[in-house]
Design an enzyme around this catalytic site. Structure first.
Site, PDB file in Angstrom:
ATOM      1  N   HIS A   1       0.829  -1.225   0.000  1.00  0.00           N
ATOM      2  CA  HIS A   1       0.000   0.000   0.000  1.00  0.00           C
ATOM      3  C   HIS A   1       0.861   1.272   0.000  1.00  0.00           C
ATOM      4  O   HIS A   1       0.861   1.994  -0.987  1.00  0.00           O
ATOM      5  CB  HIS A   1      -1.037   0.043   1.132  1.00  0.00           C
ATOM      6  CG  HIS A   1      -1.960  -1.127   1.127  1.00  0.00           C
ATOM      7  ND1 HIS A   1      -2.740  -1.434   0.043  1.00  0.00           N
ATOM      8  CD2 HIS A   1      -2.222  -2.087   2.049  1.00  0.00           C
ATOM      9  CE1 HIS A   1      -3.450  -2.530   0.297  1.00  0.00           C
ATOM     10  NE2 HIS A   1      -3.151  -2.953   1.508  1.00  0.00           N
TER      11      HIS A   1
ATOM     12  N   ASP B   1      -5.078  -8.084  -3.913  1.00  0.00           N
ATOM     13  CA  ASP B   1      -5.469  -7.844  -2.523  1.00  0.00           C
ATOM     14  C   ASP B   1      -6.836  -8.430  -2.147  1.00  0.00           C
ATOM     15  O   ASP B   1      -6.943  -9.622  -1.925  1.00  0.00           O
ATOM     16  CB  ASP B   1      -5.389  -6.331  -2.264  1.00  0.00           C
ATOM     17  CG  ASP B   1      -5.386  -5.975  -0.784  1.00  0.00           C
ATOM     18  OD1 ASP B   1      -5.420  -6.896   0.041  1.00  0.00           O
ATOM     19  OD2 ASP B   1      -5.348  -4.784  -0.446  1.00  0.00           O
TER      20      ASP B   1
HETATM   21 ZN   LIG Z   1      -3.685  -6.846   2.186  1.00  0.00          ZN
END
Ligand SMILES: [Zn+2]
Length: 470
Positions: free
Chosen positions: A283, A334
């Site tokens: 991220h 994800d």
């Molecule tokens: Zn994750």
């Protein structure tokens, strides 16, 4: 051509993506061990075992560096507003936990196989699975503490994907935070237990012939206290394992870290000497220019997951700053809200266009050619992903595993592209329906856009969804 023999397979497409361009009249020769032997000119090539791939372009397999396979079960079930509160990552997480707490080992296998099937059909050949479901629903460890990890590995193997099982360390809900009963399945309170279980998994997967391997994944600075984190990173350092960690996905996570340590997550990792070339921060949205400079100095990697990040309202990853500093950016699907790594690739650019109200944000001043931005994004989806999870490959060259996919040059989404603009057409416009063959280690796991176990995998997954949600 001396190394060719009757055990070699020769794939002959119309175009091959080699060294950042598409070339004609090149074949890919792979040996019985699933490695690329050579990429010879096809003129006069006559061998047994030729697989002709007419009207197809052949590209290196995509590497999905961040997946939570089981989250496929909540797709479509979280797109509504919760009364009287602002919906965010944190409300989504409660819904995800309620599903996670109900899955049996067999359910995890079925959900994972569904996610991996969709990955295979979209051109993904290797996946980094950030795996944090370890125990039974009440927190009691299974007799084999890696039972659930192995169910995920089995699912990847049955679909035919390579998998880096990034085994998650999770110790607590957060700094000065009450334990959350929904996290009982994740928690290994001390590093001794966690590392013993990782060690066991490394041994148990050691015979998988490059199809499955282990990395460590301290979940986040929120979930793993500093001493524990140091020991996990030290363990990985000795064994040269990949280290993956969620970093700076949420502003609340950054402020909690500053409260606990007086430093941001990146500053904490840098000052503690925990970053390395094997470290991937997943991220990395809420980071300052100074933090980005520190990440670059440490040669760490970033894994961006823009389809999930936009779904959760996390924010926009500053990929332009990362690329400017020479950082490698991998990509991940994800939460599986959508499984299309090329969509993640194009969003890296598109989100910045919307933010800055300009085009071609990720181009550098030296770039020329129609496909320069696409080449950078495609490298994220292949080379950087492979480096992040320590998969071999990411490019097509002699000695690399024969992991690749083909696209139909007549597919309406890319038809008419020239060699010069084909990569841009693929990265910015290709529909997943254009993906026709997917080969892992020389084995064709998707043929003409179909996987041999597709019906059975889908049927079992439908049954699981019915059981979970009625
Ligand atoms: Zn994750």
């Amino acid at each position: 051509m001396g190394s060719l023999n009757e055990e070699s397979f020769i794939f002959c497409p119309e175009l091959v993506y080699e060294q950042s361009e598409f070339v004609r009249q090149v074949a890919l020769v792979c040996d019985a061990a699933g490695l690329i032997v050579s990429l010879p000119n096809t003129t006069g090539l006559s061998m047994p075992n030729i697989v002709r791939l007419k009207n197809r372009a052949l590209l290196p397999g995509l590497v999905n560096a961040h997946s939570h396979a089981f989250q496929r079960v909540i797709r479509g079930r979280t797109e509504y507003r919760t009364p009287n509160i602002k919906d965010s990552f944190w409300t989504w997480r409660e819904m995800m936990y309620s599903a996670a707490s109900r899955l049996t080992p067999e359910d995890i296998y079925d959900a994972s196989r569904m996610a991996f099937l969709e990955m295979a059909l979209s051109g993904i050949t290797s996946v980094g699975e950030f795996h944090y479901l370890h125990h039974g629903p009440d927190g009691t460890p299974y007799e084999d503490p890696n039972l659930l990890a192995k169910e995920v590995v089995r699912a990847a193997g049955d679909v035919g994907l390579r998998i880096a099982l990034l085994r998650v360390a999770y110790a607590r809900s957060g700094y000065e935070t009450e334990p959350n009963p929904q996290q009982l399945r994740f928690i290994e309170e001390n590093s001794e237990v966690y590392l013993k279980n990782v060690e066991k998994l490394v041994n148990d997967l050691s015979g998988s012939l490059g199809m499955a391997w282990v990395g460590v994944a301290p979940h986040s600075v929120r979930a793993v206290p500093l001493n524990y984190l140091r020991e996990v990173v030290q363990f990985a350092e000795v064994r040269k394992l990949p280290v993956h960690m969620h970093v700076a996905e949420q502003e609340a996570e950054v402020s909690a870290c500053i409260e606990e340590y007086g430093r941001s997550p990146v500053a904490l990792l840098v000052t503690e000497g925990l970053l390395s070339e094997r470290f991937t921060g997943v991220h990395m949205i809420h980071v300052t220019p100074k933090a980005i400079g520190m990440l670059a100095a440490a040669r760490a990697l970033i894994c961006a997951c823009p389809t999930t990040e936009r779904n959760l309202g996390d924010g926009i990853i500053p990929a332009n700053s990362f690329f400017k500093q020479g950082l490698r950016v991998a990509l991940g699907t994800d939460s599986q809200v959508e499984i299309d790594l090329l969509e993640d690739a194009r969003e890296l650019e598109y989100h910045l266009r919307l933010q800055k109200m300009e085009r071609a944000v990720l181009a550098s001043t030296e770039d020329n050619g129609l496909s320069a931005i696409a080449a950078r994004l495609f490298a994220s989806a292949t080379v950087s992903g492979a480096e992040s999870i320590q998969a071999r490959g990411g490019t097509l060259e002699s000695g690399s595993p024969a992991d690749f996919f083909t696209v139909d040059l007549n597919d309406p989404s890319i038809a008419g592209a020239s060699e010069a603009d084909l990569l841009s057409a693929i990265v910015f416009s290709q529909s997943k329906a254009a993906v026709k063959d997917v080969v892992v280690g020389g084995k064709r796991i998707v043929e003409d856009g179909r996987h041999a176990q597709q019906e059975e995998i889908v049927e079992r997954f439908k049954r699981l969804q019915k059981k979970l949600w009625g």
